[in-house]
Scaffold this motif. Structure first.
Motif, PDB file in Angstrom:
ATOM      1  N   GLU A 280       1.070   0.331 -12.850  1.00 25.29           N
ATOM      2  CA  GLU A 280       1.759  -0.659 -12.097  1.00 25.29           C
ATOM      3  C   GLU A 280       2.984  -1.165 -13.007  1.00 25.29           C
ATOM      4  O   GLU A 280       3.945  -1.892 -12.487  1.00 25.29           O
ATOM      5  CB  GLU A 280       0.948  -1.826 -11.614  1.00 25.29           C
ATOM      6  CG  GLU A 280       0.142  -1.454 -10.421  1.00 25.29           C
ATOM      7  CD  GLU A 280      -1.063  -0.372 -10.758  1.00 25.29           C
ATOM      8  OE1 GLU A 280      -1.151  -0.156 -12.039  1.00 25.29           O
ATOM      9  OE2 GLU A 280      -1.573   0.012  -9.954  1.00 25.29           O
TER      10      GLU A 280
ATOM     11  N   ASP B 252      10.482   5.542  -7.526  1.00 25.49           N
ATOM     12  CA  ASP B 252       9.311   5.385  -6.375  1.00 25.49           C
ATOM     13  C   ASP B 252       8.350   6.522  -6.586  1.00 25.49           C
ATOM     14  O   ASP B 252       7.348   6.528  -5.781  1.00 25.49           O
ATOM     15  CB  ASP B 252       9.922   5.705  -5.140  1.00 25.49           C
ATOM     16  CG  ASP B 252      11.131   6.714  -5.084  1.00 25.49           C
ATOM     17  OD1 ASP B 252      12.170   6.646  -4.262  1.00 25.49           O
ATOM     18  OD2 ASP B 252      11.178   7.525  -6.110  1.00 25.49           O
ATOM     19  N   LEU B 253       8.292   7.364  -7.733  1.00 24.88           N
ATOM     20  CA  LEU B 253       7.269   8.445  -7.973  1.00 24.88           C
ATOM     21  C   LEU B 253       6.821   8.224  -9.472  1.00 24.88           C
ATOM     22  O   LEU B 253       7.868   8.290 -10.374  1.00 24.88           O
ATOM     23  CB  LEU B 253       7.470   9.704  -7.581  1.00 24.88           C
ATOM     24  CG  LEU B 253       6.773  10.853  -7.858  1.00 24.88           C
ATOM     25  CD1 LEU B 253       5.286  10.641  -7.482  1.00 24.88           C
ATOM     26  CD2 LEU B 253       7.268  12.248  -7.944  1.00 24.88           C
TER      27      LEU B 253
ATOM     28  N   LEU C 198      -2.769  13.686  -6.622  1.00 25.73           N
ATOM     29  CA  LEU C 198      -1.904  12.512  -5.906  1.00 25.73           C
ATOM     30  C   LEU C 198      -2.929  11.268  -5.599  1.00 25.73           C
ATOM     31  O   LEU C 198      -4.036  11.284  -5.117  1.00 25.73           O
ATOM     32  CB  LEU C 198      -1.183  12.929  -4.594  1.00 25.73           C
ATOM     33  CG  LEU C 198      -0.203  11.930  -4.010  1.00 25.73           C
ATOM     34  CD1 LEU C 198       0.787  12.481  -3.170  1.00 25.73           C
ATOM     35  CD2 LEU C 198      -1.114  11.041  -2.758  1.00 25.73           C
ATOM     36  N   ALA C 199      -2.419  10.105  -5.798  1.00 25.82           N
ATOM     37  CA  ALA C 199      -3.141   8.828  -5.611  1.00 25.82           C
ATOM     38  C   ALA C 199      -1.911   7.587  -5.708  1.00 25.82           C
ATOM     39  O   ALA C 199      -0.603   8.250  -5.409  1.00 25.82           O
ATOM     40  CB  ALA C 199      -3.968   8.322  -6.907  1.00 25.82           C
ATOM     41  N   ARG C 200      -2.587   6.516  -5.025  1.00 28.80           N
ATOM     42  CA  ARG C 200      -1.621   5.525  -5.097  1.00 28.80           C
ATOM     43  C   ARG C 200      -1.867   4.250  -6.067  1.00 28.80           C
ATOM     44  O   ARG C 200      -2.905   3.860  -6.201  1.00 28.80           O
ATOM     45  CB  ARG C 200      -1.494   4.908  -3.425  1.00 28.80           C
ATOM     46  CG  ARG C 200      -0.902   5.868  -2.534  1.00 28.80           C
ATOM     47  CD  ARG C 200      -0.590   5.121  -1.273  1.00 28.80           C
ATOM     48  NE  ARG C 200       0.024   5.956  -0.219  1.00 28.80           N
ATOM     49  CZ  ARG C 200       1.392   6.220   0.045  1.00 28.80           C
ATOM     50  NH1 ARG C 200       2.281   5.640  -0.918  1.00 28.80           N
ATOM     51  NH2 ARG C 200       1.834   7.073   0.619  1.00 28.80           N
ATOM     52  N   LEU C 201      -0.824   3.683  -6.291  1.00 27.25           N
ATOM     53  CA  LEU C 201      -0.704   2.288  -7.016  1.00 27.25           C
ATOM     54  C   LEU C 201      -1.044   1.362  -6.242  1.00 27.25           C
ATOM     55  O   LEU C 201      -1.053   1.336  -4.958  1.00 27.25           O
ATOM     56  CB  LEU C 201       0.417   2.122  -8.069  1.00 27.25           C
ATOM     57  CG  LEU C 201       0.738   3.497  -8.882  1.00 27.25           C
ATOM     58  CD1 LEU C 201       2.138   3.244  -9.603  1.00 27.25           C
ATOM     59  CD2 LEU C 201      -0.228   3.528 -10.082  1.00 27.25           C
ATOM     60  N   ARG C 202      -1.566   0.024  -6.994  1.00 24.17           N
ATOM     61  CA  ARG C 202      -1.928  -0.812  -6.178  1.00 24.17           C
ATOM     62  C   ARG C 202      -0.635  -1.673  -5.379  1.00 24.17           C
ATOM     63  O   ARG C 202      -0.824  -2.108  -4.419  1.00 24.17           O
ATOM     64  CB  ARG C 202      -2.173  -2.180  -7.151  1.00 24.17           C
ATOM     65  CG  ARG C 202      -3.882  -1.939  -7.562  1.00 24.17           C
ATOM     66  CD  ARG C 202      -4.340  -3.036  -8.416  1.00 24.17           C
ATOM     67  NE  ARG C 202      -3.614  -3.449  -9.323  1.00 24.17           N
ATOM     68  CZ  ARG C 202      -3.781  -3.125 -10.624  1.00 24.17           C
ATOM     69  NH1 ARG C 202      -4.618  -2.092 -10.983  1.00 24.17           N
ATOM     70  NH2 ARG C 202      -3.020  -3.777 -11.692  1.00 24.17           N
ATOM     71  N   ASP C 203       0.620  -1.433  -5.889  1.00 22.05           N
ATOM     72  CA  ASP C 203       1.977  -1.593  -5.100  1.00 22.05           C
ATOM     73  C   ASP C 203       2.240  -0.661  -4.084  1.00 22.05           C
ATOM     74  O   ASP C 203       3.352  -0.868  -3.578  1.00 22.05           O
ATOM     75  CB  ASP C 203       3.215  -2.022  -6.152  1.00 22.05           C
ATOM     76  CG  ASP C 203       3.416  -0.483  -7.019  1.00 22.05           C
ATOM     77  OD1 ASP C 203       2.943   0.517  -6.564  1.00 22.05           O
ATOM     78  OD2 ASP C 203       4.346  -0.861  -7.739  1.00 22.05           O
ATOM     79  N   ALA C 204       1.272   0.349  -3.815  1.00 26.09           N
ATOM     80  CA  ALA C 204       1.573   1.476  -2.768  1.00 26.09           C
ATOM     81  C   ALA C 204       2.383   2.658  -3.352  1.00 26.09           C
ATOM     82  O   ALA C 204       2.455   3.399  -2.516  1.00 26.09           O
ATOM     83  CB  ALA C 204       2.015   0.830  -1.305  1.00 26.09           C
ATOM     84  N   ARG C 205       2.950   2.567  -4.372  1.00 28.77           N
ATOM     85  CA  ARG C 205       3.849   3.469  -4.984  1.00 28.77           C
ATOM     86  C   ARG C 205       2.746   4.820  -4.962  1.00 28.77           C
ATOM     87  O   ARG C 205       1.702   4.949  -5.526  1.00 28.77           O
ATOM     88  CB  ARG C 205       4.449   3.244  -6.182  1.00 28.77           C
ATOM     89  CG  ARG C 205       5.914   2.486  -5.622  1.00 28.77           C
ATOM     90  CD  ARG C 205       6.433   2.271  -7.190  1.00 28.77           C
ATOM     91  NE  ARG C 205       5.827   1.678  -8.209  1.00 28.77           N
ATOM     92  CZ  ARG C 205       6.088   1.566  -9.393  1.00 28.77           C
ATOM     93  NH1 ARG C 205       7.089   2.048  -9.954  1.00 28.77           N
ATOM     94  NH2 ARG C 205       5.396   0.620 -10.214  1.00 28.77           N
ATOM     95  N   ILE C 206       3.399   6.075  -4.978  1.00 32.38           N
ATOM     96  CA  ILE C 206       2.576   7.112  -5.253  1.00 32.38           C
ATOM     97  C   ILE C 206       2.782   7.558  -6.708  1.00 32.38           C
ATOM     98  O   ILE C 206       3.661   7.411  -7.424  1.00 32.38           O
ATOM     99  CB  ILE C 206       3.354   8.438  -4.472  1.00 32.38           C
ATOM    100  CG1 ILE C 206       3.182   7.991  -2.876  1.00 32.38           C
ATOM    101  CG2 ILE C 206       2.827   9.680  -4.857  1.00 32.38           C
ATOM    102  CD1 ILE C 206       3.623   9.353  -2.037  1.00 32.38           C
TER     103      ILE C 206
END
Length: 322
Positions: free
Chosen positions: A168, A175-176, A287-295
């Motif tokens: 994060e 954005d990736l 693939l996963a998502r960070l806490r801020d919703a970014r990939i």
């Protein structure tokens, strides 16, 4: 698809992913605490061979895809890649020839595959059996710079001396995020499955008449890899976090390799230690998502096969991003 890409880690996995994305026109930056030959990749013998990585059903296709790219790159004198005969031995019993060798033949690339009959004497014993195979060898003193230069030529940027506490912390304008942190992913994403497999090597001067790579996997692990300007003697594969060379281990490595090659012990130019990022549950490429919703796309846990899987995994990362 993402337009800006941040890659964490500047070893072979991070650099290869960087090349793939930058050459497709993405704004791509690599962030790393260490770069070039100071990375764990810089301590690798970097001989193509699937080793110390799981699961096989994923590792082998990635390795074969990488093999194909490396064979092509061997035609570029700037790459530091050459084709070399690998002679793989065992000390007792009959060596098992890997099933994936047949896939190399199907790809139509040069693969001299045969039983090895000239078995070197080593310390009073014979290697009991072996096979030979033509594989790519990446001279890390050249190849890592080649990747970095190719990445930067495509517009990529490398930022060294950067340490993140978490993904994060990566600049939100990207954005990736691609996580190629190797053993550093233990702390970065709190992955308890990662295990440091410590590899120590000794760099010695070039050895006359040593034109093939000699490897024996059963204990003690032994390999002698001739490169452009020197030779890599190895090695170890112990579970340890210790990054410092051990003089007694270096002495044992040099003695064992010298016995196998039937030469006097050469002088040691350098000692290196790299921590192979072995992941007990297998290479993490997902693939996963960070806490801020970014990939985020994770690409780590390659064990002793970082170079061997590099292009196959990078292409897989790009497919996921796409």
């Amino acid at each position: 698809m993402a337009k800006s890409v941040a890659i964490v880690g500047a070893g072979v996995s991070g650099l290869t992913c960087g090349v793939v994305f930058a050459e497709q026109g993405f704004r791509t930056s690599i962030f790393a605490e260490q770069v070039g030959t100071n990375t764990a990749s810089g301590a690798a013998a970097a001989l193509w061979f699937p080793y110390d990585a799981e699961p096989a059903d994923k590792v082998i296709p990635w390795a074969l895809a990488t093999y194909k790219v490396l064979v092509d790159l061997a035609n570029d004198s700037r790459s530091g890649i050459s084709m070399i005969e690998l002679r793989q031995y065992c000390r007792a019993g009959e060596i098992q020839i890997p099933d994936w060798v047949n896939d190399l033949d199907e790809m139509g690339v040069a693969t001299a595959m045969c039983a090895v009959s000239d078995r070197p004497q080593a310390g009073g014993y014979n290697f009991s059996s072996g096979f030979s195979l033509n594989v790519p060898l990446m001279d890390t003193t050249i190849y890592l710079d080649y990747l970095a230069n190719r990445f930067q030529k495509a517009g990529g940027e490398i930022k060294a001396n950067v340490r993140f506490k978490s993904l994060e912390d990566v600049d939100p304008t990207f954005d990736l995020v691609i996580n190629c942190a190797g053993i550093g992913a233990r702390e970065l994403v709190h992955d308890v499955d990662l295990e440091p497999h410590r590899g120590q090597v000794a760099i010695v001067p070039k050895i006359d008449n040593l034109t093939c790579a000699t490897v024996c996997d059963d204990a003690p692990l032994m390999y002698a890899i001739p490169r452009t300007n020197d030779c890599v003697f190895g090695g170890t594969n112990d579970v340890s976090d210790n990054p410092d060379p051990d003089p007694a281990t270096t002495k044992a490595i040099v003695s064992e390799c010298s016995r196998a090659l039937k030469i006097d012990n050469p002088r040691v130019l350098r000692e290196r230690v790299g921590l192979r990022p072995f992941r007990k549950s297998g290479v993490r490429l997902e693939l996963a998502r960070l806490r801020d919703a970014r990939i985020v796309i994770h690409n780590y846990g390659h064990g002793g096969s970082g170079f061997t899987l590099s292009w196959g995994c990078a292409e897989n990362v790009f497919e996921i991003a796409d």
